[in-house]
Design an enzyme around this catalytic site. Sequence first.
Site, short mmCIF file in Angstrom:
data_model
loop_
_atom_site.label_atom_id
_atom_site.label_comp_id
_atom_site.label_asym_id
_atom_site.label_seq_id
_atom_site.Cartn_x
_atom_site.Cartn_y
_atom_site.Cartn_z
N ARG A 1 21.00 -17.97 24.99
CA ARG A 1 22.44 -18.23 25.14
C ARG A 1 23.23 -17.52 24.07
O ARG A 1 23.01 -17.74 22.88
CB ARG A 1 22.71 -19.74 25.03
CG ARG A 1 22.17 -20.49 26.22
CD ARG A 1 22.16 -21.98 25.97
NE ARG A 1 21.41 -22.64 27.05
CZ ARG A 1 21.87 -23.62 27.79
NH1 ARG A 1 23.07 -24.11 27.58
NH2 ARG A 1 21.14 -24.14 28.73
N SER B 1 15.57 -43.93 36.44
CA SER B 1 16.61 -42.94 36.14
C SER B 1 16.63 -41.84 37.20
O SER B 1 15.58 -41.38 37.65
CB SER B 1 16.25 -42.36 34.76
OG SER B 1 17.10 -41.33 34.39
N HIS C 1 32.10 -37.30 34.22
CA HIS C 1 32.81 -36.24 34.96
C HIS C 1 33.78 -36.81 35.99
O HIS C 1 34.35 -36.06 36.78
CB HIS C 1 31.82 -35.29 35.62
CG HIS C 1 31.03 -34.54 34.60
ND1 HIS C 1 31.51 -33.44 33.95
CD2 HIS C 1 29.81 -34.80 34.06
CE1 HIS C 1 30.62 -33.01 33.07
NE2 HIS C 1 29.57 -33.83 33.10
N LYS D 1 36.28 -34.63 28.00
CA LYS D 1 36.47 -33.79 29.20
C LYS D 1 37.89 -34.01 29.72
O LYS D 1 38.82 -33.43 29.18
CB LYS D 1 35.35 -34.06 30.19
CG LYS D 1 33.99 -33.76 29.49
CD LYS D 1 32.81 -33.70 30.36
CE LYS D 1 31.49 -33.76 29.60
NZ LYS D 1 31.19 -32.62 28.75
C1 PLP Z 1 26.79 -36.48 32.53
C2 PLP Z 1 27.09 -36.29 31.09
N1 PLP Z 1 26.96 -37.35 30.26
C3 PLP Z 1 27.22 -37.23 28.94
C4 PLP Z 1 27.63 -36.03 28.40
C5 PLP Z 1 27.92 -35.91 26.94
O1 PLP Z 1 29.29 -35.97 26.71
P1 PLP Z 1 29.97 -35.28 25.43
O2 PLP Z 1 30.18 -33.85 25.77
O3 PLP Z 1 31.23 -36.04 25.25
O4 PLP Z 1 29.03 -35.46 24.30
C6 PLP Z 1 27.79 -34.92 29.22
C7 PLP Z 1 28.25 -33.62 28.66
O5 PLP Z 1 28.39 -32.63 29.28
C8 PLP Z 1 27.50 -35.05 30.60
O6 PLP Z 1 27.61 -34.01 31.43
#
Ligand code: PLP
Length: 407
Positions: free
Chosen positions: A20, A134, A214, A245
């Site tokens: 990356r 999960s 999300h 986000k």
């Molecule tokens: C589904 C999901 N949960 C938790 C997180 C973690 O969130 P943060 O970016 O606020 O640490 C992400 C981050 O992309 C995520 O996609």
Amino acid sequence: MYQKYLRDKLEKLKLSGQYRNFTYLNRICGQYPLAQLRSEKNKSVVVWCSNDYLGMSENDTVLQEMHKAIDRYGAGSGGSRNISGSYEMYEHLESELAQWHKKEAALVFPTGFTSNDATIQCLLRLFPELVVISDELNHASIVNGIRATKNNREIFQHNDIEHLEQILKKYPYNRPKIIIFESVYSMDGDISPVEEIISLAKKYNSLTYLDEVHAVGIYGPEGAGIAAERNISEQIDIIQGTMAKSIGIIGGYIASSNEFIDSIRSFSTGFIFTTSLPPSVTAGCLASIRYIKENNYLREQLYLNTSRIRVLFKEKNIPLMAGSQTHILPVMIGNAQDCRNAAERLLQVHSIYIQPINYPSVPIGTERFRINVTPNHTLEQIEQLADAVQEVFQYLNIYPFINKTKK
Ligand SMILES: Cc1ncc(COP(=O)(O)O)c(C=O)c1O
């Protein structure tokens, strides 16, 4: 010896096309989705892959509240909430979050990642007999939390209710269980069958833990998420979210009953032994959530722009992944090198920034673009995006069947 070992590992990663590289750019406040490429004399590019879904990172009300809090309280919080004391702002934020998700209480963490990791680890240790079930596509923060414990674990196929039920059936009714899943999956843009999962949880006496990272801000009344949209927030034991986000800043949280929240607050090492969010960040998050709740126009503009992209891509035969039902618009490329080359050409030739999504974010062979539109993107930018993706896919022969005549 150690350096050589690491060099070899990095070399292997580079050869696989999965190394990356950062794209060095600065977003300039007030101009989002525009950003300036640092490597090319600040050339302006349009960002199409940010999780700042509603553009709240530059919202005037949010910025003002953050400035005020800095002037009043300074820059940092000075330590964990147990040691340094708890600013009143945290309580305001937590009660806003609890109310938003129709829960008794909420608890804020420094990031969404830690809120998942710390809460899940803590819960599984509090209930050593708890079987954790999960979804196979759950985020790394969830996987991390689970792997750090010795609890029995089961993985169900993505969004597969029948498989989930087969697993639940294996355990006695009174054996404690927890189903952990997300509402919107960020790499495919699909939505989980939340209601069906909740009813299975009830049938088999299982707790439920829902990651709404999300979805918050975007779906449901006042942007309270998918569970709120389906009117089942109260039936979920723990709802987790992020403020990084759609809320546009940083920080994570959980919302649940008083007992769950007080237990995580009291026993979670990931909460106790870390510095709390700066008060200015907390004030900004609070202002952002209040703004998002009250301003439906943000969501309406996001939905409109999402459907504009869907229509344009369809016209041009650019295939969005079939499962996507949300504002997350993934285009499968299926190869790390093609994905990287396409991203490079979009940036260099079309001034469009889309970060390739590679392993381990997605399985090898399913590398993709993940396009995120925002309310800030203009119709002209959307049309440019569709034209540019079409040109790049044709140029690199990634999707030879893409409509060649329409431009
Ligand atoms: C589904 C999901 N949960 C938790 C997180 C973690 O969130 P943060 O970016 O606020 O640490 C992400 C981050 O992309 C995520 O996609």
